[in-house]
Design an enzyme around this catalytic site. Structure first.
Site, PDB file in Angstrom:
ATOM      1  N   HIS A 181      17.498  20.166  28.246  1.00 56.85           N
ATOM      2  CA  HIS A 181      16.194  20.084  28.943  1.00 56.85           C
ATOM      3  C   HIS A 181      15.481  21.259  28.630  1.00 56.85           C
ATOM      4  O   HIS A 181      16.058  22.200  28.268  1.00 56.85           O
ATOM      5  CB  HIS A 181      16.795  20.178  30.620  1.00 56.85           C
ATOM      6  CG  HIS A 181      17.481  20.984  31.127  1.00 56.85           C
ATOM      7  ND1 HIS A 181      18.971  21.256  30.672  1.00 56.85           N
ATOM      8  CD2 HIS A 181      17.286  22.433  31.567  1.00 56.85           C
ATOM      9  CE1 HIS A 181      19.437  22.400  31.366  1.00 56.85           C
ATOM     10  NE2 HIS A 181      18.574  23.186  31.949  1.00 56.85           N
ATOM     11  N   HIS A 203      12.436  23.796  30.337  1.00 54.59           N
ATOM     12  CA  HIS A 203      11.583  24.268  31.599  1.00 54.59           C
ATOM     13  C   HIS A 203      10.162  24.344  31.215  1.00 54.59           C
ATOM     14  O   HIS A 203      10.143  25.021  30.212  1.00 54.59           O
ATOM     15  CB  HIS A 203      12.373  25.707  32.066  1.00 54.59           C
ATOM     16  CG  HIS A 203      13.661  25.501  32.332  1.00 54.59           C
ATOM     17  ND1 HIS A 203      14.084  25.481  33.716  1.00 54.59           N
ATOM     18  CD2 HIS A 203      14.998  25.598  31.771  1.00 54.59           C
ATOM     19  CE1 HIS A 203      15.402  25.719  33.915  1.00 54.59           C
ATOM     20  NE2 HIS A 203      15.912  25.544  32.775  1.00 54.59           N
TER      21      HIS A 203
HETATM   22  P1  DGP Z   1      19.456  25.709  33.498  1.00 51.59           P
HETATM   23  O1  DGP Z   1      20.174  26.864  33.949  1.00 51.59           O
HETATM   24  O2  DGP Z   1      18.662  25.693  32.084  1.00 51.59           O
HETATM   25  O3  DGP Z   1      20.717  24.751  32.975  1.00 51.59           O
HETATM   26  O4  DGP Z   1      18.716  24.759  34.457  1.00 51.59           O
HETATM   27  C1  DGP Z   1      19.108  23.900  35.155  1.00 51.59           C
HETATM   28  C2  DGP Z   1      18.031  23.549  36.296  1.00 51.59           C
HETATM   29  O5  DGP Z   1      18.475  22.398  36.888  1.00 51.59           O
HETATM   30  C3  DGP Z   1      18.133  24.627  37.627  1.00 51.59           C
HETATM   31  O6  DGP Z   1      16.947  25.446  37.384  1.00 51.59           O
HETATM   32  C4  DGP Z   1      18.344  23.724  38.846  1.00 51.59           C
HETATM   33  C5  DGP Z   1      17.912  22.442  38.305  1.00 51.59           C
HETATM   34  N1  DGP Z   1      18.835  21.273  38.940  1.00 51.59           N
HETATM   35  C6  DGP Z   1      20.220  21.277  39.141  1.00 51.59           C
HETATM   36  N2  DGP Z   1      20.501  20.192  39.736  1.00 51.59           N
HETATM   37  C7  DGP Z   1      19.242  19.671  40.027  1.00 51.59           C
HETATM   38  C8  DGP Z   1      19.121  18.448  40.657  1.00 51.59           C
HETATM   39  O7  DGP Z   1      19.937  17.659  41.380  1.00 51.59           O
HETATM   40  N3  DGP Z   1      17.645  17.840  40.899  1.00 51.59           N
HETATM   41  C9  DGP Z   1      16.557  18.778  40.234  1.00 51.59           C
HETATM   42  N4  DGP Z   1      15.674  18.321  40.322  1.00 51.59           N
HETATM   43  N5  DGP Z   1      16.962  19.892  39.530  1.00 51.59           N
HETATM   44  C10 DGP Z   1      18.448  20.386  39.515  1.00 51.59           C
END
Ligand code: DGP
Length: 134
Positions: A98, A100
């Site tokens: 992913h 950001h």
């Molecule tokens: P990273 O730390 O780069 O792996 O970012 C993962 C991001 O994913 C973190 O900022 C929070 C987001 N995240 C985790 N679980 C969920 C979820 O269930 N739904 C959404 N919308 N975001 C999530």
């Protein structure tokens, strides 16, 4: 086991989806740094962007380029930070590729990382090592 993002893609769990096509989905981060913080995610699972196929990454970046300016406008921001954490040491917590997109405003307080002040010699040695290994 499907990742949490695959569960969003399959609609097993809800998310605030802002964009979707055949290969990619984008939805709001559940813990945003700023309003409009969006995650752009390939539907094909891989642990991180370095392990996704080049085709998947190309399309992912096309989508980032397409939607990031819209997110900036929609949130009346002044710019954005586009970033990907790779590996636990970088803070990656979801091991499904992913990117950001974090809208940024002047004075939002998210000031950058602390920086080193290497000598020219240290920079040369580091560059040499990297060049040799590429
Ligand atoms: P990273 O730390 O780069 O792996 O970012 C993962 C991001 O994913 C973190 O900022 C929070 C987001 N995240 C985790 N679980 C969920 C979820 O269930 N739904 C959404 N919308 N975001 C999530």
């Amino acid at each position: 086991m499907p990742s949490i993002f695959s569960k969003i893609i399959s609609r097993e769990i809800p998310a605030h989806i802002v964009y979707e096509d055949e290969n990619t989905i984008a939805f709001l981060d559940i813990n945003p740094v700023n309003p409009g913080h969006t995650l752009v995610v390939p539907k094909e699972e891989a642990p991180n962007i370095l392990e996704s196929s080049p085709e998947v990454v190309r399309h992912l970046l096309d989508v980032v380029q397409k939607i990031a300016p819209v997110i900036v406008r929609a949130t009346e921001s002044d710019g954005c930070t586009i970033t990907a954490n790779i590996g636990e040491a970088s803070g990656q917590s979801v091991f499904h590729t992913h990117i950001h997109i974090i809208p940024r405003k002047y004075g939002d307080g998210h000031i950058g990382w602390s920086q080193l002040n290497p000598s020219s010699n240290e920079l040369s040695q580091t560059a040499q090592k990297i060049k040799e290994m590429i």
